[in-house]
Design an enzyme around this catalytic site. Structure first.
Site, PDB file in Angstrom:
ATOM      1  N   ASP A 130       0.832  -1.202   0.000  1.00 60.93           N
ATOM      2  CA  ASP A 130       0.000   0.000   0.000  1.00 60.93           C
ATOM      3  C   ASP A 130       0.866   1.251   0.000  1.00 60.93           C
ATOM      4  O   ASP A 130       0.690   2.168  -0.807  1.00 60.93           O
ATOM      5  CB  ASP A 130      -0.975  -0.001   1.181  1.00 60.93           C
ATOM      6  CG  ASP A 130      -0.326  -0.285   2.529  1.00 60.93           C
ATOM      7  OD1 ASP A 130       0.911  -0.434   2.609  1.00 60.93           O
ATOM      8  OD2 ASP A 130      -1.067  -0.351   3.532  1.00 60.93           O
ATOM      9  N   TYR A 131       1.848   1.286   0.885  1.00 57.50           N
ATOM     10  CA  TYR A 131       2.714   2.461   1.025  1.00 57.50           C
ATOM     11  C   TYR A 131       3.655   2.608  -0.172  1.00 57.50           C
ATOM     12  O   TYR A 131       3.767   3.689  -0.760  1.00 57.50           O
ATOM     13  CB  TYR A 131       3.510   2.333   2.312  1.00 57.50           C
ATOM     14  CG  TYR A 131       4.489   3.454   2.555  1.00 57.50           C
ATOM     15  CD1 TYR A 131       4.059   4.713   2.968  1.00 57.50           C
ATOM     16  CD2 TYR A 131       5.862   3.263   2.378  1.00 57.50           C
ATOM     17  CE1 TYR A 131       4.956   5.740   3.200  1.00 57.50           C
ATOM     18  CE2 TYR A 131       6.766   4.279   2.604  1.00 57.50           C
ATOM     19  CZ  TYR A 131       6.313   5.513   3.010  1.00 57.50           C
ATOM     20  OH  TYR A 131       7.207   6.531   3.232  1.00 57.50           O
ATOM     21  N   THR A 132       4.340   1.534  -0.538  1.00 58.63           N
ATOM     22  CA  THR A 132       5.353   1.647  -1.593  1.00 58.63           C
ATOM     23  C   THR A 132       4.722   1.989  -2.935  1.00 58.63           C
ATOM     24  O   THR A 132       5.270   2.772  -3.709  1.00 58.63           O
ATOM     25  CB  THR A 132       6.176   0.356  -1.707  1.00 58.63           C
ATOM     26  OG1 THR A 132       5.311  -0.751  -1.982  1.00 58.63           O
ATOM     27  CG2 THR A 132       6.940   0.082  -0.427  1.00 58.63           C
ATOM     28  N   SER A 165       2.011   3.715  -3.349  1.00 54.35           N
ATOM     29  CA  SER A 165       1.591   5.119  -3.299  1.00 54.35           C
ATOM     30  C   SER A 165       2.778   6.041  -3.544  1.00 54.35           C
ATOM     31  O   SER A 165       2.657   7.075  -4.219  1.00 54.35           O
ATOM     32  CB  SER A 165       0.930   5.432  -1.953  1.00 54.35           C
ATOM     33  OG  SER A 165       1.868   5.524  -0.893  1.00 54.35           O
ATOM     34  N   LYS A 166       3.939   5.677  -3.016  1.00 49.97           N
ATOM     35  CA  LYS A 166       5.120   6.514  -3.203  1.00 49.97           C
ATOM     36  C   LYS A 166       5.634   6.435  -4.638  1.00 49.97           C
ATOM     37  O   LYS A 166       6.131   7.431  -5.181  1.00 49.97           O
ATOM     38  CB  LYS A 166       6.202   6.107  -2.211  1.00 49.97           C
ATOM     39  CG  LYS A 166       5.848   6.436  -0.763  1.00 49.97           C
ATOM     40  CD  LYS A 166       5.602   7.924  -0.575  1.00 49.97           C
ATOM     41  CE  LYS A 166       5.376   8.313   0.874  1.00 49.97           C
ATOM     42  NZ  LYS A 166       5.194   9.769   1.065  1.00 49.97           N
TER      43      LYS A 166
END
Length: 274
Positions: free
Chosen positions: A173-175, A177-178
């Site tokens: 989810d985080y990676t 988005s980045k």
């Protein structure tokens, strides 16, 4: 694993103290200024001569930031904003323009982490929330910042992550988005260069945060990351702030579309354990 038990003080690079007034006369919007990198950057920019406008959801944190800067004779103000709400973002930029007449630069550092785990273990609602804040929030900020800068030009720095530069088995989810922020950064750089608007991004690696102070597990994780980093230190928020400062200043006047890793070589080394 014995090397990972180093005292946290051994992981900290020495502080930097230089000041050059590189943002003198500029109005700089710092989104995510209520804590962490945003708060440190707001102070760094003010010390470099900027008129800082902090933006975040938590008004009480912003009030404390502005009061602290004012006590040191540094001009600052704040606006509240919810980066996931376009009306809120539009109103925040309108308020800055009404107060100062222009926006010369912006740092977009608002974001959230999400879950740690493999893709099949992730909660879809949390995945959506991470993308709503990190991706949609950055999109909305860019949309209204470039509009505010359309007549005068300016510079924008987005905050992505070194984990968005390489495959990672966890935190999809985080990676992801980045990684999306990196693409948006370069797309915006191509779209607005002829309007004299520069758009770049910094990609921090692991750095000491508020969470690290009282979290023994997080401190251990940082020690492990340090051991996997070519320069075996953990960065400070001011390391990130100074990189953003350079990209927002006129010293970087011919730099746009750049993704600058600030991670001690972590992403270049691509440690196998990730």
């Amino acid at each position: 694993m014995a090397d990972t038990a180093r005292a946290s003080d051994d992981l900290v690079p020495p502080p930097l103290t230089s000041r050059y007034d590189r943002l003198a006369g500029k109005v700089v919007l710092v989104v995510g200024a209520s804590s962490g990198l945003g708060a440190i950057a707001a102070r760094r920019f003010a010390e470099e001569g900027a008129t800082v406008v902090g933006a975040a959801r938590r008004a009480e944190r912003l009030e404390a930031l502005v009061a602290g800067l004012a006590a040191d004779g540094l001009p600052a103000s704040y606006v509240t904003v919810d980066v996931t709400d376009e009306a809120s973002v539009e109103q925040a930029l309108a308020a800055v323009l009404a107060r100062h007449g222009r926006v010369d630069a912006a740092l977009n550092s608002a974001g959230i982490l999400g879950q740690s785990g493999r893709l099949d273990e992730m909660d879809a609602d949390i995945f959506e929330q991470v993308h709503r804040v990190n991706v949609k929030g950055t999109f909305l900020l860019l949309k209204h910042e470039v509009r505010a800068m359309s007549a005068t030009g300016g510079a924008i720095v987005n905050v992505t992550s070194s984990l968005g530069l390489m495959p990672y088995a966890k935190m999809t989810d985080y990676t992801s988005s980045k990684a999306a922020i990196q693409h948006m950064t370069q797309s915006a750089a191509l779209a607005y260069g002829r309007r004299n608007i520069r758009v770049n991004a910094i990609a921090p690696g692991g750095f000491f945060s508020e969470m690290l102070v009282d979290d023994a597990e997080e401190r251990e994780r940082m020690a492990v990351i340090a051991q996997a980093t070519p320069i075996p230190l953990i960065g400070q928020p001011d390391d990130m702030a100074r990189a953003a400062l350079f990209l927002l200043s006129d010293e970087a006047r011919w730099i746009t579309g750049a993704l600058l890793p600030i991670d001690g070589g972590f992403s270049a080394g691509r440690p196998r354990w990730v």
